[in-house]
Motif scaffolding. Structure first.
Motif, PDB file in Angstrom:
ATOM      1  N   GLY A 174       0.816  -1.213   0.000  1.00 43.08           N
ATOM      2  CA  GLY A 174       0.000   0.000   0.000  1.00 43.08           C
ATOM      3  C   GLY A 174       0.847   1.260   0.000  1.00 43.08           C
ATOM      4  O   GLY A 174       0.577   2.216  -0.727  1.00 43.08           O
ATOM      5  N   TYR A 175       1.893   1.275   0.811  1.00 40.93           N
ATOM      6  CA  TYR A 175       2.794   2.428   0.865  1.00 40.93           C
ATOM      7  C   TYR A 175       3.484   2.638  -0.488  1.00 40.93           C
ATOM      8  O   TYR A 175       3.545   3.762  -0.995  1.00 40.93           O
ATOM      9  CB  TYR A 175       3.828   2.231   1.969  1.00 40.93           C
ATOM     10  CG  TYR A 175       4.892   3.295   1.990  1.00 40.93           C
ATOM     11  CD1 TYR A 175       4.613   4.566   2.464  1.00 40.93           C
ATOM     12  CD2 TYR A 175       6.175   3.031   1.525  1.00 40.93           C
ATOM     13  CE1 TYR A 175       5.583   5.552   2.473  1.00 40.93           C
ATOM     14  CE2 TYR A 175       7.154   4.007   1.530  1.00 40.93           C
ATOM     15  CZ  TYR A 175       6.850   5.272   2.013  1.00 40.93           C
ATOM     16  OH  TYR A 175       7.818   6.232   2.013  1.00 40.93           O
ATOM     17  N   LEU A 176       3.991   1.575  -1.058  1.00 36.97           N
ATOM     18  CA  LEU A 176       4.689   1.690  -2.339  1.00 36.97           C
ATOM     19  C   LEU A 176       3.751   2.118  -3.463  1.00 36.97           C
ATOM     20  O   LEU A 176       4.140   2.892  -4.341  1.00 36.97           O
ATOM     21  CB  LEU A 176       5.385   0.376  -2.692  1.00 36.97           C
ATOM     22  CG  LEU A 176       6.582   0.014  -1.817  1.00 36.97           C
ATOM     23  CD1 LEU A 176       7.129  -1.349  -2.216  1.00 36.97           C
ATOM     24  CD2 LEU A 176       7.655   1.074  -1.910  1.00 36.97           C
ATOM     25  N   SER A 177       2.518   1.626  -3.445  1.00 43.15           N
ATOM     26  CA  SER A 177       1.578   2.030  -4.488  1.00 43.15           C
ATOM     27  C   SER A 177       1.224   3.510  -4.365  1.00 43.15           C
ATOM     28  O   SER A 177       1.049   4.196  -5.374  1.00 43.15           O
ATOM     29  CB  SER A 177       0.326   1.167  -4.449  1.00 43.15           C
ATOM     30  OG  SER A 177      -0.406   1.406  -3.266  1.00 43.15           O
ATOM     31  N   LYS A 192       3.282   5.807  -3.158  1.00 47.03           N
ATOM     32  CA  LYS A 192       4.485   6.515  -3.609  1.00 47.03           C
ATOM     33  C   LYS A 192       4.543   6.550  -5.132  1.00 47.03           C
ATOM     34  O   LYS A 192       4.874   7.573  -5.720  1.00 47.03           O
ATOM     35  CB  LYS A 192       5.755   5.858  -3.062  1.00 47.03           C
ATOM     36  CG  LYS A 192       5.996   6.147  -1.621  1.00 47.03           C
ATOM     37  CD  LYS A 192       6.148   7.624  -1.408  1.00 47.03           C
ATOM     38  CE  LYS A 192       7.452   7.928  -0.775  1.00 47.03           C
ATOM     39  NZ  LYS A 192       7.588   9.356  -0.472  1.00 47.03           N
ATOM     40  N   ILE A 193       4.225   5.436  -5.769  1.00 51.08           N
ATOM     41  CA  ILE A 193       4.240   5.377  -7.230  1.00 51.08           C
ATOM     42  C   ILE A 193       3.161   6.283  -7.811  1.00 51.08           C
ATOM     43  O   ILE A 193       3.388   6.979  -8.801  1.00 51.08           O
ATOM     44  CB  ILE A 193       4.083   3.910  -7.711  1.00 51.08           C
ATOM     45  CG1 ILE A 193       5.330   3.117  -7.369  1.00 51.08           C
ATOM     46  CG2 ILE A 193       3.792   3.860  -9.198  1.00 51.08           C
ATOM     47  CD1 ILE A 193       5.187   1.627  -7.594  1.00 51.08           C
ATOM     48  N   ALA A 194       1.983   6.290  -7.189  1.00 47.64           N
ATOM     49  CA  ALA A 194       0.900   7.136  -7.689  1.00 47.64           C
ATOM     50  C   ALA A 194       1.221   8.614  -7.566  1.00 47.64           C
ATOM     51  O   ALA A 194       0.810   9.421  -8.407  1.00 47.64           O
ATOM     52  CB  ALA A 194      -0.391   6.826  -6.950  1.00 47.64           C
ATOM     53  N   SER A 195       1.992   8.983  -6.550  1.00 46.33           N
ATOM     54  CA  SER A 195       2.330  10.396  -6.377  1.00 46.33           C
ATOM     55  C   SER A 195       3.415  10.844  -7.351  1.00 46.33           C
ATOM     56  O   SER A 195       3.592  12.033  -7.566  1.00 46.33           O
ATOM     57  CB  SER A 195       2.771  10.669  -4.943  1.00 46.33           C
ATOM     58  OG  SER A 195       4.014  10.032  -4.687  1.00 46.33           O
ATOM     59  N   LEU A 196       4.142   9.921  -7.957  1.00 43.21           N
ATOM     60  CA  LEU A 196       5.171  10.268  -8.919  1.00 43.21           C
ATOM     61  C   LEU A 196       4.596  10.678 -10.262  1.00 43.21           C
ATOM     62  O   LEU A 196       5.238  11.382 -11.029  1.00 43.21           O
ATOM     63  CB  LEU A 196       6.144   9.098  -9.114  1.00 43.21           C
ATOM     64  CG  LEU A 196       7.024   8.733  -7.925  1.00 43.21           C
ATOM     65  CD1 LEU A 196       7.839   7.491  -8.257  1.00 43.21           C
ATOM     66  CD2 LEU A 196       7.943   9.886  -7.569  1.00 43.21           C
ATOM     67  N   GLN A 197       3.411  10.228 -10.572  1.00 43.57           N
ATOM     68  CA  GLN A 197       2.851  10.480 -11.893  1.00 43.57           C
ATOM     69  C   GLN A 197       2.047  11.731 -11.941  1.00 43.57           C
ATOM     70  O   GLN A 197       1.520  12.327 -11.237  1.00 43.57           O
ATOM     71  CB  GLN A 197       1.999   9.305 -12.329  1.00 43.57           C
ATOM     72  CG  GLN A 197       2.819   8.077 -12.466  1.00 43.57           C
ATOM     73  CD  GLN A 197       1.987   6.858 -12.848  1.00 43.57           C
ATOM     74  OE1 GLN A 197       0.776   6.927 -12.898  1.00 43.57           O
ATOM     75  NE2 GLN A 197       2.625   5.757 -13.100  1.00 43.57           N
TER      76      GLN A 197
END
Length: 62
Positions: free
Chosen positions: A52-55, A57-62
């Protein structure tokens, strides 16, 4: 036919690190269940928190 197989390998290679990470998590959970049921449940909770944390983080990069 060769074009189809090439596209499948390109698609898999693009997400290979995610596939390896999720496989490692699955085997860690499996190993924890082999130790004990409580350890297995705890490992599921930790794994879901990490994913959940990694997803996020990835979503905030885009």
């Amino acid at each position: 036919m060769v074009y189809l197989i090439t596209n499948i390998f390109k698609f898999i290679w693009r997400y290979f690190d995610v596939i390896c990470f999720l496989s490692a998590v699955a085997f860690a959970i499996w190993g924890s269940f082999l130790l004990s049921f409580t350890a297995g449940i705890f490992s599921i909770a930790v794994s879901l928190a990490i994913i959940g944390y990694l997803s996020e983080k990835i979503a905030s990069l885009q």
